[in-house]
Scaffold this active site. Structure first.
Site, short mmCIF file in Angstrom:
data_model
loop_
_atom_site.label_atom_id
_atom_site.label_comp_id
_atom_site.label_asym_id
_atom_site.label_seq_id
_atom_site.Cartn_x
_atom_site.Cartn_y
_atom_site.Cartn_z
NE ARG A 176 -6.27 -7.77 6.67
CZ ARG A 176 -6.70 -7.99 7.90
NH1 ARG A 176 -6.99 -9.22 8.28
NH2 ARG A 176 -6.88 -7.01 8.74
CB VAL B 38 7.16 -4.76 8.83
CG1 VAL B 38 5.84 -4.38 8.16
CG2 VAL B 38 8.28 -3.85 8.35
CG ASP C 75 5.59 -8.81 1.62
OD1 ASP C 75 5.06 -9.70 2.28
OD2 ASP C 75 5.05 -7.70 1.41
CE LYS D 92 -1.34 -10.84 -2.60
NZ LYS D 92 -1.25 -9.73 -1.62
CG ASN D 93 1.46 -6.14 -2.01
OD1 ASN D 93 0.63 -7.03 -1.95
ND2 ASN D 93 2.55 -6.13 -1.28
CB CYS E 122 -1.18 -13.87 5.25
SG CYS E 122 -1.28 -14.38 3.52
#
Length: 439
Positions: free
Chosen positions: A98, A334, A312, A23-24, A122
Site C-alpha cells: 500500500r 483500531v 500491532d 518498518k512503519n 494485510c
C-alpha cells in the site's frame, strides 16, 4: 515448499537478537527523500521486503538508491533525476503493497502528476484509500479513477488547507505531512496520529527544512516551503518487532534479550508485560524479556492509538494470554477484523471466544457495526501442533509463536509474508534455539 516452516514446539526460546529500524517508519522516510533537492542518508534500515519494494518503486521513478552494507545498515537515496514511471512497472513492482499511495504528494510536487495501482495490504479490516484521496483533493489534486488504478494531477500546484480526520489514521497523517511540506501556504491537520513513527517522520522533514509544529490536542501545523534539502537520519527501533519477541518469550517460557529495543516508545507495552507477570530488565543496549517461571496473570486490555496499547502488539500478546491463568478480555478498537487470526489458535487448543460487543472498556466505533472485535481468552490452555496458513503479517508471526509454544509439530504455510516486517526472522529463531525446518 520453501514457503512452509515445520515447527517442533515445546522448547523455550532463549538467547539474544537485535532489532533495527521500524518498518512503519523506514519506508515513509524513503518516500520523503523524493522531496529533497539533494541526496539523503537513512541509517538503521532493516532488510525486509517492504524496504525492497519501496527501493524498487523509487528506482522506477529515477531515484538512485545505494544499499551500503555495514554496521549502520545505511541507504543513500539521490532524487536528482526523478522522472515518470510506466504504469505497468509500478503495478508489477508494488504487488500488494500500500506504499504507492504515499508517493502521490511528493510526485505531484516534483512532476505535477502521479499514478497508483490497485492497492493490497494485510486483510485485517477496512483500510480504504478514500482518506488519502480526500486529503489530496483538498490540497488541489485532481483525481481520476482508471481501470488499472488512480491517476492524480496538480494543474495549479498544491495549496495548504485545513483538515480534520474522522479518526487519527497513521497513513492519512503521513499523507498530509508528505504533501503539505511543499504546498503553498499553511496546512492545519486536526485529530492527527502522533505515533512515535510519525514523530520520527516529522523529525526527518524538519531536517530537510520543513516547518512543522505539533500541539497537545493532536493538531499538526505545517508551513509550506519552496524547497527541501536531503537528510541524514537514524531510524527509531522497531517497537512492534521487539514486542513480538517479548511475547514469544512469555508464550514459550523463554528468556530473550532484544538488543535495540527502547523503553521510550514501548512504555505502554512494558506496563502490560509486567502486569501479565513477565520479567523485564531494561538496559541501555536493549531490553531483556523473560517468563517468571510461575503462573501468568490474566488481564483486561483494549487497543488504542498512541499513547494507548498499540494494535500491532495485540496479536502476539493474545498468544501469550492463552497461557495466563483465568479470563483475559481484549477489546480491539483500531481494526475491526483483527481477531481473524484466532481461528487457528482455537484449532491448536486455545479457548478464545469472540464478541460483537465492546467488552472490557469504553464503547468504540465498531460497537454497533456487527464486527467481532472483542475477545475473551481462557487459560492456561495446552496448545498442540496444527497446520496453519499465515493470514497477515502480525497474525502470521503470532501463529509462529503459537507453533513454537505448542506441544508437537505444526506446519506453518505462507511464512514469506512474515519477511515483510521481520528481518531475518528464521536466523533469529535459530539463535534462540527454535526447533524447525524449512519445508
Amino acid at each position: 515448499m520453501n514457503d512452509v516452516l515445520t515447527v517442533h514446539g515445546g522448547t523455550p526460546l532463549v538467547g539474544s537478537l537485535a532489532v533495527r529500524g521500524a518498518k512503519n517508519f523506514v519506508s515513509k522516510a524513503m518516500v520523503a527523500a523524493l522531496l529533497g533537492e539533494g541526496p539523503s542518508v537513512l541509517r538503521n534500515v532493516p532488510q525486509i521486503r517492504d524496504v525492497t519494494v519501496v527501493t524498487g518503486l523509487l528506482e522506477l521513478h529515477g531515484v538512485q538508491v545505494e544499499d551500503v552494507q555495514g554496521p549502520e545498515s545505511e541507504l543513500r537515496l539521490d532524487p536528482a533525476n526523478v522522472d515518470h514511471a510506466h504504469v505497468a512497472d509500478i503495478d508489477a513492482h508494488a504487488g500488494s503493497s500500500r506504499i504507492p499511495i504515499l508517493f502521490c504528494g511528493p510526485l505531484l510536487h516534483r512532476l505535477g502528476e502521479a499514478f497508483i495501482p490497485d492497492l493490497g495490504g494485510c486483510r485485517i479490516g477496512d483500510r480504504p484509500i478514500n482518506y488519502h484521496l480526500d486529503v489530496l483533493r483538498q490540497f488541489g489534486a485532481v483525481v481520476d479513477k482508471m481501470p488499472n488504478g488512480i491517476s492524480l494531477k496538480a494543474p495549479n500546484g498544491l495549496q495548504g488547507t485545513k483538515l480534520e480526520l474522522p479518526y487519527p489514521s497513521v497513513g492519512s497523517t503521513e499523507q498530509v505531512l508528505l504533501t503539505a511540506v511543499r504546498a503553498e501556504g499553511v496546512t492545519e491537520l486536526r485529530n492527527a496520529a502522533i505515533e512515535p513513527e510519525i514523530m520520527d517522520l516529522i523529525a526527518v522533514l524538519q531536517k530537510m527544512g520543513a516547518i512543522i509544529s505539533v500541539d497537545t490536542d493532536r493538531t499538526i501545523r505545517i508551513e509550506g516551503v519552496d524547497r527541501l534539502s536531503g537528510f541524514t537520519h537514524t531510524a527509531l527501533p522497531d517497537r512492534i518487532e521487539a514486542a513480538s519477541w517479548a511475547c514469544a518469550a512469555l508464550a514459550t517460557k523463554g528468556d530473550i534479550m532484544v538488543h535495540g529495543a527502547r523503553q521510550t516508545e514501548m512504555m505502554t507495552f512494558l506496563n502490560v508485560f509486567r502486569k501479565v507477570g513477565g520479567e523485564l530488565d531494561i538496559r541501555d543496549e536493549g531490553i531483556r524479556f523473560s517468563h517468571p517461571g510461575g503462573a501468568l496473570n490474566s488481564l483486561v486490555l483494549e487497543t488504542d492509538v498512541h499513547p494507548g496499547f498499540m494494535t500491532d502488539w495485540q496479536q502476539p500478546l493474545v498468544v501469550a494470554l492463552t497461557q495466563a491463568s483465568g479470563l483475559s478480555i481484549v477489546h480491539e478498537t483500531v481494526y475491526e477484523n483483527r481477531f481473524g487470526f484466532t481461528a487457528a489458535l482455537r484449532d491448536m487448543g486455545a479457548q478464545i471466544q469472540l464478541y460483537r460487543e465492546c467488552l472490557g472498556g469504553r464503547a468504540c466505533r465498531f460497537g454497533a457495526r456487527n464486527f467481532q472485535h472483542s475477545a475473551v481468552i481462557s487459560g492456561p490452555a495446552k496448545l498442540h501442533g496444527a497446520d496453519i496458513t499465515v493470514p497477515d503479517l502480525r497474525g502470521g508471526f503470532s501463529h509462529l509463536i503459537a507453533a513454537l509454544a505448542a506441544e508437537g509439530t505444526s506446519r506453518v504455510r505462507g511464512i514469506g509474508l512474515i519477511d515483510r516486517g521481520y528481518e531475518h526472522f528464521q536466523t533469529k529463531l535459530e539463535s534462540l534455539g527454535a526447533n524447525y525446518e524449512r519445508g
